[in-house]
Structures are given as structure tokens and as C-alpha cells.
Write an enzyme that holds these catalytic residues in place. Sequence first.
Site, PDB file in Angstrom:
ATOM      1  N   CYS A  86     -16.360   2.322 -11.688  1.00 44.04           N
ATOM      2  CA  CYS A  86     -16.033   1.895 -10.333  1.00 44.04           C
ATOM      3  C   CYS A  86     -15.189   0.619 -10.367  1.00 44.04           C
ATOM      4  CB  CYS A  86     -17.308   1.722  -9.507  1.00 44.04           C
ATOM      5  SG  CYS A  86     -17.024   1.680  -7.712  1.00 44.04           S
ATOM      6  N   HIS A 203     -20.698   6.739 -10.365  1.00 41.36           N
ATOM      7  CA  HIS A 203     -21.674   5.878 -11.052  1.00 41.36           C
ATOM      8  C   HIS A 203     -22.706   6.704 -11.829  1.00 41.36           C
ATOM      9  CE1 HIS A 203     -20.799   1.886  -9.197  1.00 41.36           C
ATOM     10  NE2 HIS A 203     -20.319   2.635  -8.213  1.00 41.36           N
ATOM     11  N   GLU A 205     -24.719   5.656 -14.049  1.00 42.71           N
ATOM     12  CA  GLU A 205     -25.927   4.851 -14.241  1.00 42.71           C
ATOM     13  C   GLU A 205     -26.890   4.977 -13.073  1.00 42.71           C
ATOM     14  OE1 GLU A 205     -23.310   2.089 -11.862  1.00 42.71           O
ATOM     15  OE2 GLU A 205     -23.063   3.719 -13.316  1.00 42.71           O
TER      16      GLU A 205
END
Length: 230
Positions: A86, A203, A205
Amino acid sequence: MKFGIVIFPGSNCDQDVIDVLSQTMNQQVVKLWHKDHDLQGCDFIMLPGGFSYGDYLRSGAIARFSPIMQEVIQHANRGGYVMGICNGFQILTEAGLLPGALLRNQEQKFLCKNVYIKPETKNLLPTSLLDTNKPYKIPVAHGEGRFYTDADTLKRIQDNDQVMFRYCSHDGLVTPEFDCNGSLDNIAGISNEGRNVFGMMPHPERAADPDLGNTDGKAIFESLLAGVLA
């Protein structure tokens, strides 16, 4: 494998990446402050998501000049691994480590939702173990995620097999209808020509723990580690 997570003023996804790498993937992780000039012997540098320097000027435009970035650029130019997620992707394009730019989303709105992305190649570390026929559900959270570049650069990226992910439908259909931010050719992530620098807007994560109800992102970290440690 020793990972360094660069933290800028305004980073807000750094701890998410630290937790996935250290707790889920059992890797050594250190925090690198943006004013540092020492990568502390890290093998792999991660630039996390957030709003570095408040996203003034353009996202990543100020962070690109942070002292630590001098070391990150040298690390990448030596063939060291670097990945931006990002805002990290935005910083890497501003620093010239990845081609293209991330522009305001097509509808001029901040996006925060789950989307589907499809791996385009198995020849890059983050996609080496992924199924290129499978769509992966990964969250996005950005206002400037529309990938853009000139026609010649786009052709070079495609010819060199540098596209990591494209936005798609839940069943893997890659069409403009499922391009959440208007990115050129549905592109959600790319690498450099040397295949050691990677950037993606979604994302992973945030989708790597069963408690979050989605572990599709964990597969990306597993793929990355398998390639590095092979």
C-alpha cells in the site's frame, strides 16, 4: 531470514506486518526508524502501509526522501529484497525502485473493503507458491491506489512477467468491472526488472490470521519465504 520493517511518521500497518512475520511465520524482525542510516544487517526490507508524513504532496512523496531510504535504495540496487505494501508501494514508485505511479482512485473515494486478486505469474517470490487460477481475497485500504504508467513501460512490465497480481472477481474473472480503483490493466502489484523489489496495494498482513476470518494473505507470506529460503 532477518526482516526489517521501516516505520515512518504516519505508518499504521507496521505492527500488523511485524506480527505476521514474527509470530505467524517465526522470522526474526527488527524495527527500522525512518531517520536511521543502518539496516541492521536485514536481508529483507518491508515498507508497510499507512499515511507516511500525512500523505502531503502525494502519497510517499516525502517518505521517499527519509534518511533510511538511501540505505533501502542501495540495498535494492545490490540485489537485496524489498517489498512495499500500500503506502510502501507508493514510496517505492516515488523512489524509482518500481515503475509507474499510484494515482487517486478513479472514483475519488477512499476504498476500504475486501477485494479479490489473481496471481499472474509464479516467477516472483510473493507468488511462487500461489495458484495462478485461484482468486485470493485480500483487503484494500487506500485513496491513491490506481496504478498508471505510459504505454511503453506497461508493455515492458508485461513482457518481462513483472505483474504480480490483478484485481478480479470472486471466481477469477479479470475485467474492468472488478478493477476496484481504476488501475491500468487491473494491476494490483508488480516487481522491478531485477525481481527483487515488489509492491502491492492490497494488504496480505490483514488476512493472515484465522481470528480475522481469512488466511488468504498468509499464503503470500509463505510463498515469499519459500522463495527466499530455497
